[in-house]
Design an enzyme around this catalytic site. Structure first.
Site, mmCIF file in Angstrom:
data_model
loop_
_atom_site.group_PDB
_atom_site.id
_atom_site.type_symbol
_atom_site.label_atom_id
_atom_site.label_comp_id
_atom_site.label_asym_id
_atom_site.label_seq_id
_atom_site.Cartn_x
_atom_site.Cartn_y
_atom_site.Cartn_z
ATOM 1 N N ASN A 91 0.985 -0.865 0.041
ATOM 2 C CA ASN A 91 -0.066 -0.180 -0.142
ATOM 3 C C ASN A 91 0.395 1.678 -0.069
ATOM 4 O O ASN A 91 0.342 2.303 -0.405
ATOM 5 C CB ASN A 91 -0.999 -0.225 0.791
ATOM 6 C CG ASN A 91 -1.833 1.196 1.655
ATOM 7 O OD1 ASN A 91 -2.856 1.744 0.385
ATOM 8 N ND2 ASN A 91 -1.567 2.090 2.648
ATOM 9 N N THR B 8 -8.704 4.672 0.254
ATOM 10 C CA THR B 8 -8.035 3.590 -0.207
ATOM 11 C C THR B 8 -6.392 4.534 -0.894
ATOM 12 O O THR B 8 -6.262 4.179 -2.291
ATOM 13 C CB THR B 8 -9.395 3.209 -1.833
ATOM 14 O OG1 THR B 8 -9.506 4.460 -2.797
ATOM 15 C CG2 THR B 8 -9.809 2.484 -0.985
ATOM 16 N N ASP C 287 0.971 6.808 -0.195
ATOM 17 C CA ASP C 287 0.495 6.008 -1.411
ATOM 18 C C ASP C 287 0.630 5.646 -2.113
ATOM 19 O O ASP C 287 0.900 6.071 -2.804
ATOM 20 C CB ASP C 287 -0.932 6.482 -1.162
ATOM 21 C CG ASP C 287 -2.198 4.914 -0.851
ATOM 22 O OD1 ASP C 287 -2.102 3.980 0.476
ATOM 23 O OD2 ASP C 287 -2.958 4.675 -1.735
ATOM 24 N N ASP D 162 -0.817 -6.172 4.919
ATOM 25 C CA ASP D 162 -1.144 -5.106 5.381
ATOM 26 C C ASP D 162 -2.051 -4.039 5.116
ATOM 27 O O ASP D 162 -1.653 -4.338 4.069
ATOM 28 C CB ASP D 162 0.327 -4.323 6.045
ATOM 29 C CG ASP D 162 0.039 -3.465 6.942
ATOM 30 O OD1 ASP D 162 0.308 -3.766 7.893
ATOM 31 O OD2 ASP D 162 0.844 -1.887 6.680
ATOM 32 N N HIS E 145 -7.274 -0.062 2.534
ATOM 33 C CA HIS E 145 -6.949 1.083 1.369
ATOM 34 C C HIS E 145 -6.118 0.360 0.436
ATOM 35 O O HIS E 145 -5.753 1.242 -0.100
ATOM 36 C CB HIS E 145 -5.149 1.554 3.072
ATOM 37 C CG HIS E 145 -5.191 1.944 3.832
ATOM 38 N ND1 HIS E 145 -6.406 3.268 4.362
ATOM 39 C CD2 HIS E 145 -5.899 1.557 5.221
ATOM 40 C CE1 HIS E 145 -6.815 3.191 5.680
ATOM 41 N NE2 HIS E 145 -6.734 2.323 5.957
ATOM 42 N N GLU F 278 -5.547 -7.176 6.312
ATOM 43 C CA GLU F 278 -5.414 -6.876 7.639
ATOM 44 C C GLU F 278 -7.182 -5.477 6.700
ATOM 45 O O GLU F 278 -6.854 -4.230 6.560
ATOM 46 C CB GLU F 278 -4.492 -5.558 8.374
ATOM 47 C CG GLU F 278 -4.627 -4.777 8.842
ATOM 48 C CD GLU F 278 -4.140 -3.855 9.711
ATOM 49 O OE1 GLU F 278 -3.755 -4.021 10.644
ATOM 50 O OE2 GLU F 278 -3.203 -3.781 8.201
#
Length: 463
Positions: free
Chosen positions: A119, A161, A170, A200, A204, A247
């Site tokens: 991510n 996201t 990101d 992880d 997102h 997650e």
């Protein structure tokens, strides 16, 4: 009635975690090096764990001159700050060490799960590998258009996201060049012996139904990483054999059902409810029969605590090892959910979170306490047996009954006699952990339970 998602994509079904994974248990070897895991595999196997989850294996940010404190001169979270997706880092060990560990784990029948984190990159963008940046198309292709903006509303799916989680830049996970680069890393881990992954910050990373970033043509990261699509001719290796979960921390707009179309998901709300029960010493204070989740219980990864609840704000760090064992026995004895045991640092205690405070070393002894071992073995022995839950009138004792073959008992209160309904057959039983005698007569289980103790009774021990 089909859900809106199923009506749009009728050929997609929720992901099914491997059957043997559903009946097993995960040891989160938090901050253990690959060599440390390898050396302690006999212990892990003896404790009845069927999977071991490693800390991230990717190249990561080197902070504080490479200090190796879990928290201090060095930080555990530096290995959650990728600088490249290649195997090996200064905290966990080399690619060769990973390969040795995975090979040895296979000898013991233990599946290796690797914590992976596509991510974001490290805060320090100058530390990110130039080779990696060039491979994904250059600096402009690396991050989302919104990727340096902090998330202000975690329930806004566009922010959630595409924005920076905690300030971490990101990554443009929809960039096919990045997907190819990251999937190459994943497939290399599989080739070395990895049997699955924990993703992880999975919530997102956008789903197909999520709003697209300005730099994204399609939100197809999850179809690619679960083997439903290929990218530049590359596909996920051994996709039918892998245990993959993410997650996906629950909130108002997490899209739990849609994530469960691709990966197993975390029952974070249930973990919070269970911790509340342990704190209150009262099973009546939360509904633990409900999983508090929209996904099928067989898709859930459960825990008493995770490394986030322990390390970030310390919300679970005040619980004692005995309380953790009680919660673990309850979770592991249940028919659904795949329980994960977070191994705390060696020497830790309430009021001393970091204990001996060394990255790379084995954690404390709680993971092979006899109560934990018995709960792990009970779970595997009770495969396929239906579940019934019973609680004492004062809420201090829980009984997880599995058909007529076994029972796990957890006492959160003081020493006292119990009398509980049960599905066990009538007879005299001896607990597998402490050798404590119990009697079942006319559908009632009776005996004396000690303070903050867990017990396991199985039909094979009937006398």
């Amino acid at each position: 009635m089909m859900s809106w998602f199923s009506s749009l994509f009728p050929f997609w079904k929720p992901v099914t975690l491997p059957r043997e994974g559903q009946d097993g248990t995960i040891l989160h070897a938090f901050c253990w090096s690959f060599d440390t895991i390898r050396k302690h595999l006999p212990e892990i196997a003896e404790a009845g764990f069927t999977m071991v989850q490693t800390s991230p294996a990717n190249r990561c940010f080197v902070g504080e001159s490479g200090g190796m404190d879990i928290y201090g001169k060095g930080k555990w979270y530096y290995h959650y700050q990728p600088t490249d997706w290649t195997i090996g880092n200064y905290q966990m060990g080399t690619k060769q060490a990973f390969a040795r560990m995975a090979k040895e784990a296979a000898r013991y029948g233990i599946r290796v799960l690797v914590d992976v984190l596509p991510n974001h990159t490290a805060f320090e963008r100058t530390a990110v590998s130039r080779v990696f940046i060039d491979a994904v198309g250059g600096d402009d292709k690396l991050y989302h258009a919104n990727g340096l903006n902090l998330i202000e509303d975690y329930n806004d799916r566009y922010q959630c996201t595409t924005g920076a989680v905690g300030g971490l830049p990101d990554v443009n996970t929809e960039n096919p060049l990045f997907q190819h680069y990251f999937l190459t890393y994943i497939n290399e881990l599989i080739a070395l012996g990895a049997g699955g992954f924990r993703y992880d910050t999975a919530k997102h990373i956008g789903l197909p139904s999520d709003p697209k970033d300005a730099k994204a043509r399609r939100n197809n990261f999850w179809p690619v990483m679960t083997g439903r699509e290929s990218v530049y001719g590359l596909s996920l290796a051994k996709k039918q054999e892998l245990f993959i979960y993410g997650e996906v921390l629950q909130d108002k707009n997490t899209k739990e059902r849609e994530y469960a179309q691709y990966i197993g998901v975390t029952a974070s709300t249930y973990g919070g409810c269970l911790r509340h029960v342990l704190e209150a010493k009262d099973f009546r204070c939360e509904d633990l029969k409900s999983w508090h989740h929209k996904a099928n219980p067989k898709q859930l990864v459960t825990w008493v605590e995770s490394h986030d609840t322990y390390c970030n704000e310390g919300e679970s760090a005040h619980l004692t090892d005995a309380q953790i064992r009680c919660g673990w026995t309850f979770l592991a004895a249940r028919a659904s959910g795949v329980p994960l045991f977070f191994n705390r640092p060696a020497g830790s205690a309430p009021g001393n979170r970091w204990g001996n405070n060394r990255i790379g070393e084995r954690g404390n002894d709680n993971f092979f306490h006899p109560e934990v071992v018995a709960a792990n073995r009970f779970r595997q022995a009770m495969r396929g047996e239906r579940e019934s839950l019973f609680f004492s009138p004062d809420g201090s004792v829980a009984e997880v009954a599995r058909g007529s073959r076994g029972v796990a008992l957890v006492n959160l209160g003081e020493r006292h006699p119990i009398s509980l309904p049960t599905s066990l057959l009538d007879g005299h039983y001896t607990d597998a952990v402490h050798g404590t005698p119990f009697l079942v007569s006319r559908g009632k289980l009776s005996g004396i339970v000690e303070a903050e103790h867990a017990y396991v009774l199985q039909i094979s021990r009937q006398v």
